[in-house]
Design an enzyme around this catalytic site. Structure first.
Site, PDB file in Angstrom:
ATOM      1  N   ARG A 131      82.820  68.627  18.773  1.00 52.08           N
ATOM      2  CA  ARG A 131      83.645  68.412  17.588  1.00 52.08           C
ATOM      3  C   ARG A 131      84.307  67.041  17.699  1.00 52.08           C
ATOM      4  NH1 ARG A 131      87.964  72.730  18.196  1.00 52.08           N
ATOM      5  NH2 ARG A 131      87.589  72.131  20.372  1.00 52.08           N
TER       6      ARG A 131
ATOM      7  N   LEU B 227      87.936  79.051   8.568  1.00 48.61           N
ATOM      8  CA  LEU B 227      88.343  79.784   7.368  1.00 48.61           C
ATOM      9  C   LEU B 227      89.586  79.150   6.755  1.00 48.61           C
ATOM     10  CD1 LEU B 227      87.794  83.556   8.286  1.00 48.61           C
ATOM     11  CD2 LEU B 227      86.443  82.129   6.747  1.00 48.61           C
TER      12      LEU B 227
ATOM     13  N   GLY C  18      90.027  74.083   1.696  1.00 47.76           N
ATOM     14  CA  GLY C  18      90.310  72.664   1.570  1.00 47.76           C
ATOM     15  C   GLY C  18      89.346  71.987   0.618  1.00 47.76           C
TER      16      GLY C  18
ATOM     17  N   CYS D  30      77.783  65.592  10.788  1.00 50.48           N
ATOM     18  CA  CYS D  30      76.889  66.706  11.137  1.00 50.48           C
ATOM     19  C   CYS D  30      76.577  67.642   9.975  1.00 50.48           C
ATOM     20  CB  CYS D  30      77.502  67.507  12.292  1.00 50.48           C
ATOM     21  SG  CYS D  30      77.588  66.605  13.847  1.00 50.48           S
TER      22      CYS D  30
ATOM     23  N   LYS E 130      74.356  66.370   6.756  1.00 46.37           N
ATOM     24  CA  LYS E 130      72.949  66.036   7.027  1.00 46.37           C
ATOM     25  C   LYS E 130      72.200  67.191   7.682  1.00 46.37           C
ATOM     26  CE  LYS E 130      73.205  63.760  11.602  1.00 46.37           C
ATOM     27  NZ  LYS E 130      72.236  64.657  12.267  1.00 46.37           N
TER      28      LYS E 130
ATOM     29  N   LYS F  90      88.107  64.469   8.855  1.00 43.78           N
ATOM     30  CA  LYS F  90      88.954  65.382   9.614  1.00 43.78           C
ATOM     31  C   LYS F  90      89.900  64.526  10.445  1.00 43.78           C
ATOM     32  CE  LYS F  90      87.460  67.345  13.367  1.00 43.78           C
ATOM     33  NZ  LYS F  90      86.711  68.121  14.368  1.00 43.78           N
TER      34      LYS F  90
ATOM     35  N   ARG G 258      82.078  59.249   7.281  1.00 46.48           N
ATOM     36  CA  ARG G 258      80.796  59.690   6.737  1.00 46.48           C
ATOM     37  C   ARG G 258      80.950  60.973   5.915  1.00 46.48           C
ATOM     38  NH1 ARG G 258      77.278  59.141  12.192  1.00 46.48           N
ATOM     39  NH2 ARG G 258      79.345  59.639  13.042  1.00 46.48           N
TER      40      ARG G 258
END
Length: 452
Positions: free
Chosen positions: A154, A253, A256, A263, A266, A324, A331
């Site tokens: 992540r 969950l 937003g 990731c 794509k 994030k 991207r």
């Protein structure tokens, strides 16, 4: 072991650095001489918390080095990882494997002894077969094994994910390759990380299936959020209520503006193309992709609706641009579609992001960038939280209310309790939550520092 990492992008640099921190000797290879020179000078090409210090300590210890010269790095290696980009191919959405196959040819030509060639890049099912074929074609006498080892990192928590993984997936049916990969990951045995050996094609599909499932959870809760707004329910409580069921779980969950990043967009698209090629459609993933694409722009319309339906001539502030927090990655960030929707409606957009503004400037040339959240808010007609950076979780809301031309907060990440925002004199619009307006007569009592 002696490890060579081909590619110093996000996956390659983090993986190579963490392997060196385990005690392996690692050489990271990249064709970009400028990037290698900057890495040797301690300048990171990406923002990832803790990465710069980890690189520095392992370079200093002599376990980690960088080069543009692939051949000697491969010749000296026991294991070579391919960690190059696999972007969506222009025109059809398939994963572009040209970098993977080009790297494979160079690796095959440089192999000098028993070598495991590991595909770390995210690739469609069957890619490992082609990697093996290329190796046999270029170096028919080489003792080499093609292995799949997908990453599950992540952004923003990659070092922790690498060192304390949920699982390690290795795709190979060869006992020698299996033993060598076991040695590569042996340092993680103390943390008892599950090492799952599968067939190569199974390993490749696990990566796509995992990302598609997580994307589906995001898509599901976002649609529940829309329903909550229609029926007067609160999606945060719905999310908690279903997430406490251990068959479902609470992660991914959070309602937003939709998923983005390097990731999910794509990988879900590549999975659809693979399923199409094999005439085995995955309708659920198709729906998730369509819903997510629509949602990003819908968040722009949500902001405009909160402003009374007209944003022409207004200044709207966005806090957060990256897809994030704890990354500078722009991207497929939802902010890109939100900004476009606001600008199409005639609004002027001002923005602030703790790490993403350098990348955002190239993508959002007509956006005004501010030095901090308060400078961004000054004189604006609405404040929109688009990314849940920690720096935005304890804003001085009374100060924000005084700075704004109109007292409106649109919280697309639901990080603030509506009542707290209302006490500060701001109208509150969340995602999938009951709408709150500022109280008509509220005594402006300063919040105690540290109060919840």
């Amino acid at each position: 072991m002696r490890i060579t990492m081909i590619g110093t992008g996000y996956v390659g640099l983090v993986s190579g650095t963490c392997f060196s921190d385990f005690g392996h000797e690692v050489i990271c290879v990249d064709k970009d001489a400028t990037k290698i020179a900057r890495l040797e000078a301690g300048i990171m090409p990406i923002y990832e918390p803790g990465l710069d210090a980890l690189v520095e300590s392992n370079v200093r210890a002599g376990r980690l080095s960088f080069t543009t010269d692939l051949a000697p790095a491969v010749a000296a290696a026991d294991v070579v990882f391919i960690a190059v980009g696999t972007p969506s191919r222009r025109g059809d959405g398939h994963a572009d494997l040209s970098y993977v196959f080009a790297a494979t040819r160079e690796i095959a030509a440089a192999i000098s002894g028993p070598t495991v060639v590991v595909t770390k890049s995210t690739v469609p099912v069957g890619t490992g077969d082609e990697v093996e074929r290329i190796i046999r074609e270029v170096a028919p006498n080489a003792r080499a094994w093609a292995v799949s080892n997908p990453e599950f990192l992540r952004e923003g928590a990659a070092i922790e994910d690498f060192k304390r993984p949920d699982r390690i997936v290795v795709g190979t049916d060869d006992e020698i390759a299996r033993a060598m990969m076991g040695e590569v990951y042996r340092p993680l045995s103390l943390s008892q990380a599950p090492l799952l050996f599968t067939g190569r094609r199974t390993s490749e599909l696990i990566k796509y299936a995992a990302n598609a499932f997580l994307a589906t959870k995001i898509g599901f809760i976002n649609e529940m959020a829309d329903l909550c707004e229609m029926v007067g329910a609160d999606v945060k409580d719905v999310s908690r209520g279903i997430g406490l069921d251990n068959r479902i779980g609470s992660k991914f969950l959070h309602a937003g503006p939709g998923y983005g990043g390097s990731c999910f967009p794509k990988d879900t698209l590549a999975l659809l193309k693979t399923a199409e090629d094999f005439q085995s459609p995955v309708r659920i993933v198709e729906a998730v992709v369509q819903a997510n694409d629509a949602r990003k722009r819908a968040m722009g319309r949500k902001v405009i609706k909160a402003m009374g339906g007209d944003a022409r001539g207004a200044t709207i502030t966005l806090l957060g641009l990256t897809f994030k927090p704890n990354t500078d990655d722009m991207r497929d960030a939802p902010s890109l579609a939100i900004v476009q929707a606001l600008q199409d409606a005639g609004a002027h957009v001002r923005a602030y992001d703790p790490e993403g503004m350098d990348q955002a400037r190239a993508l959002l040339p007509d956006v005004e960038f501010a030095a901090d959240p308060y400078a961004a808010a000054e004189g604006a007609d609405a404040l929109v939280i688009a990314t849940e950076w920690d720096a935005f979780r304890a804003l001085d809301l009374q100060r924000i209310a005084m700075l704004l031309a109109r007292p409106l907060l649109v919280d697309l990440r639901n990080i603030y309790p509506a009542a707290e925002v209302e006490r500060a004199g701001l109208a509150y619009h969340g995602v999938g939550r009951p709408q709150h307006e500022p109280a008509a007569e509220v005594e402006m009592v300063p919040m105690l520092r540290g109060a919840a």
